[in-house]
Design an enzyme around this catalytic site. Sequence first.
Site, PDB file in Angstrom:
ATOM      1  N   HIS A   8       1.330 -11.648   2.267  1.00 16.46           N
ATOM      2  CA  HIS A   8       0.201 -11.025   1.562  1.00 16.46           C
ATOM      3  C   HIS A   8      -0.572 -11.970   0.640  1.00 16.46           C
ATOM      4  O   HIS A   8      -1.771 -11.854   0.491  1.00 16.46           O
ATOM      5  CB  HIS A   8       0.698  -9.808   0.767  1.00 16.46           C
ATOM      6  CG  HIS A   8      -0.340  -8.752   0.574  1.00 16.46           C
ATOM      7  ND1 HIS A   8      -0.084  -7.417   0.656  1.00 16.46           N
ATOM      8  CD2 HIS A   8      -1.675  -8.836   0.316  1.00 16.46           C
ATOM      9  CE1 HIS A   8      -1.195  -6.730   0.450  1.00 16.46           C
ATOM     10  NE2 HIS A   8      -2.171  -7.572   0.235  1.00 16.46           N
ATOM     11  N   TYR A  28       0.833  -1.215   0.000  1.00 16.23           N
ATOM     12  CA  TYR A  28       0.000   0.000   0.000  1.00 16.23           C
ATOM     13  C   TYR A  28       0.869   1.267   0.000  1.00 16.23           C
ATOM     14  O   TYR A  28       0.360   2.371  -0.124  1.00 16.23           O
ATOM     15  CB  TYR A  28      -0.945   0.053   1.213  1.00 16.23           C
ATOM     16  CG  TYR A  28      -1.856  -1.143   1.396  1.00 16.23           C
ATOM     17  CD1 TYR A  28      -2.059  -2.063   0.367  1.00 16.23           C
ATOM     18  CD2 TYR A  28      -2.513  -1.369   2.598  1.00 16.23           C
ATOM     19  CE1 TYR A  28      -2.876  -3.171   0.543  1.00 16.23           C
ATOM     20  CE2 TYR A  28      -3.343  -2.460   2.775  1.00 16.23           C
ATOM     21  CZ  TYR A  28      -3.511  -3.372   1.749  1.00 16.23           C
ATOM     22  OH  TYR A  28      -4.326  -4.463   1.941  1.00 16.23           O
TER      23      TYR A  28
HETATM   24  N1  LIG Z   1      -5.156  -9.005   1.955  1.00 15.28           N
HETATM   25  C1  LIG Z   1      -5.563  -8.555   0.806  1.00 15.28           C
HETATM   26  O1  LIG Z   1      -5.224  -9.093  -0.261  1.00 15.28           O
HETATM   27  C2  LIG Z   1      -6.439  -7.346   0.756  1.00 15.28           C
HETATM   28  C3  LIG Z   1      -7.082  -6.987  -0.436  1.00 15.28           C
HETATM   29  C4  LIG Z   1      -7.915  -5.851  -0.435  1.00 15.28           C
HETATM   30  C5  LIG Z   1      -8.087  -5.118   0.741  1.00 15.28           C
HETATM   31  N2  LIG Z   1      -7.425  -5.485   1.885  1.00 15.28           N
HETATM   32  C6  LIG Z   1      -7.600  -4.707   3.150  1.00 15.28           C
HETATM   33  O2  LIG Z   1      -8.999  -4.663   3.458  1.00 15.28           O
HETATM   34  C7  LIG Z   1      -9.398  -3.307   3.640  1.00 15.28           C
HETATM   35  C8  LIG Z   1     -10.860  -3.135   3.250  1.00 15.28           C
HETATM   36  O3  LIG Z   1     -11.077  -3.449   1.897  1.00 15.28           O
HETATM   37  P1  LIG Z   1     -11.321  -2.325   0.793  1.00 15.28           P
HETATM   38  O4  LIG Z   1     -10.743  -1.055   1.257  1.00 15.28           O
HETATM   39  O5  LIG Z   1     -10.839  -2.860  -0.508  1.00 15.28           O
HETATM   40  O6  LIG Z   1     -12.886  -2.263   0.655  1.00 15.28           O
HETATM   41  P2  LIG Z   1     -14.152  -2.128   1.643  1.00 15.28           P
HETATM   42  O7  LIG Z   1     -13.749  -1.742   2.996  1.00 15.28           O
HETATM   43  O8  LIG Z   1     -14.973  -3.327   1.453  1.00 15.28           O
HETATM   44  O9  LIG Z   1     -14.964  -0.961   0.924  1.00 15.28           O
HETATM   45  C9  LIG Z   1     -14.563   0.340   0.911  1.00 15.28           C
HETATM   46  C10 LIG Z   1     -15.688   1.142   0.291  1.00 15.28           C
HETATM   47  O10 LIG Z   1     -16.879   0.978   1.056  1.00 15.28           O
HETATM   48  C11 LIG Z   1     -17.434   2.235   1.373  1.00 15.28           C
HETATM   49  N3  LIG Z   1     -18.007   2.144   2.712  1.00 15.28           N
HETATM   50  C12 LIG Z   1     -17.363   1.846   3.884  1.00 15.28           C
HETATM   51  N4  LIG Z   1     -18.234   1.834   4.906  1.00 15.28           N
HETATM   52  C13 LIG Z   1     -19.459   2.126   4.387  1.00 15.28           C
HETATM   53  C14 LIG Z   1     -20.752   2.250   4.941  1.00 15.28           C
HETATM   54  N5  LIG Z   1     -20.970   2.080   6.251  1.00 15.28           N
HETATM   55  N6  LIG Z   1     -21.782   2.566   4.119  1.00 15.28           N
HETATM   56  C15 LIG Z   1     -21.567   2.748   2.806  1.00 15.28           C
HETATM   57  N7  LIG Z   1     -20.370   2.623   2.202  1.00 15.28           N
HETATM   58  C16 LIG Z   1     -19.312   2.323   2.996  1.00 15.28           C
HETATM   59  C17 LIG Z   1     -16.297   3.231   1.284  1.00 15.28           C
HETATM   60  O11 LIG Z   1     -16.748   4.467   0.835  1.00 15.28           O
HETATM   61  P3  LIG Z   1     -16.585   5.814   1.736  1.00 15.28           P
HETATM   62  O12 LIG Z   1     -15.119   6.078   1.801  1.00 15.28           O
HETATM   63  O13 LIG Z   1     -17.346   6.815   0.967  1.00 15.28           O
HETATM   64  O14 LIG Z   1     -17.192   5.501   3.074  1.00 15.28           O
HETATM   65  C18 LIG Z   1     -15.371   2.598   0.242  1.00 15.28           C
HETATM   66  O15 LIG Z   1     -15.743   3.049  -1.046  1.00 15.28           O
HETATM   67  C19 LIG Z   1      -8.419  -2.538   2.742  1.00 15.28           C
HETATM   68  O16 LIG Z   1      -8.416  -1.171   2.987  1.00 15.28           O
HETATM   69  C20 LIG Z   1      -7.128  -3.251   3.058  1.00 15.28           C
HETATM   70  O17 LIG Z   1      -6.608  -2.787   4.289  1.00 15.28           O
HETATM   71  C21 LIG Z   1      -6.622  -6.584   1.914  1.00 15.28           C
END
Ligand SMILES: NC(=O)c1ccc[n+]([C@@H]2O[C@H](COP(=O)([O-])OP(=O)(O)OC[C@H]3O[C@@H](n4cnc5c(N)ncnc54)[C@H](OP(=O)(O)O)[C@@H]3O)[C@@H](O)[C@H]2O)c1
Length: 268
Positions: free
Chosen positions: A118, A57
């Site tokens: 990862h 990241y």
């Molecule tokens: N290990 C891996 O391979 C891997 C892969 C991907 C991600 N990750 C980790 O997992 C974390 C989370 O995944 P992600 O960031 O991809 O996606 P996520 O958390 O599923 O989704 C983020 C999106 O959801 C929206 N959101 C969040 N809370 C909300 C709510 N209460 N109501 C409506 N919309 C909402 C956010 O918009 P707003 O900003 O407008 O609220 C943002 O656009 C990452 O940040 C990372 O740390 C790990």
Amino acid sequence: MEHVRLNNGTRIPYLGTGTNTYGKENNEYNGKLNGDFTALESAIEMGYRLIDTAISYRNEAGVGKTVKESGIDRKAFYLTTKIPVDDEYIKDKETVRKTLNQSLENLETDYIDLYLIHRPIENDEKLKLTWEVLEEFVSKGKIKSIGVSNFSNEDLEKLDKFATIKPAVNQIKSNPTQWNNEWIKYMLDRDIRPQGWGPMKTTDQHKDYLNKIGENYGKTWGQVLLRYQTQRGVVVIPKSHNPVNQKANLESLDFLLSDEDMVKIAQL
Ligand SMILES: NC(=O)c1ccc[n+]([C@@H]2O[C@H](COP(=O)([O-])OP(=O)(O)OC[C@H]3O[C@@H](n4cnc5c(N)ncnc54)[C@H](OP(=O)(O)O)[C@@H]3O)[C@@H](O)[C@H]2O)c1
């Protein structure tokens, strides 16, 4: 904050914040780093303590700085980071040691709570040497828990053959479009804690369905889906740039879904 026990006896908060677009232009994953960690500051202020970052990241240093500048005791936080599987990071043991030490330096800390690989490492020799160095850092107290991410059941079994320390966590994709229920059950049966990434990704149809269930509890689709996960033992790391959503996500922990609703949600 609710916590859950890991297989090594340590405890992890059930809910944390993702960070993969924090500190970047236009809140884009591949955006240029701009040092804007307002979203993380707001999450910390609200009470988030589990923070999920990764070397890929590119924002470990910004996360470390923000945590430090919060003025809150380091011990109150639960910091997770992840090692990428390219040769640049895992070519040999010395390279892995350098990578892990760099994370410690970036995060401005003398220990990391959870360090994950990862994604699966295809080369068995590199998987073994990477895990052995992670174990070495646990024995030195520089890492508290070690785990993996995106590891299939077969990948976990490969690790089983030589690991002295069992992975505490496997962080995988889990949301209403792909709960991965069988995979999660496999981990829970083996006392490997599942952690769900991308938890908020869903469809309008699922949102309507979850909102309907939420009406009985005065909760939104997002709160219902997060509660479904934590109530069945999955740690979640939703990421938001919006304080209203950050607060709503935290408030997913203050109610319980009925057994009947748990079954309905599992079948989505
Ligand atoms: N290990 C891996 O391979 C891997 C892969 C991907 C991600 N990750 C980790 O997992 C974390 C989370 O995944 P992600 O960031 O991809 O996606 P996520 O958390 O599923 O989704 C983020 C999106 O959801 C929206 N959101 C969040 N809370 C909300 C709510 N209460 N109501 C409506 N919309 C909402 C956010 O918009 P707003 O900003 O407008 O609220 C943002 O656009 C990452 O940040 C990372 O740390 C790990």
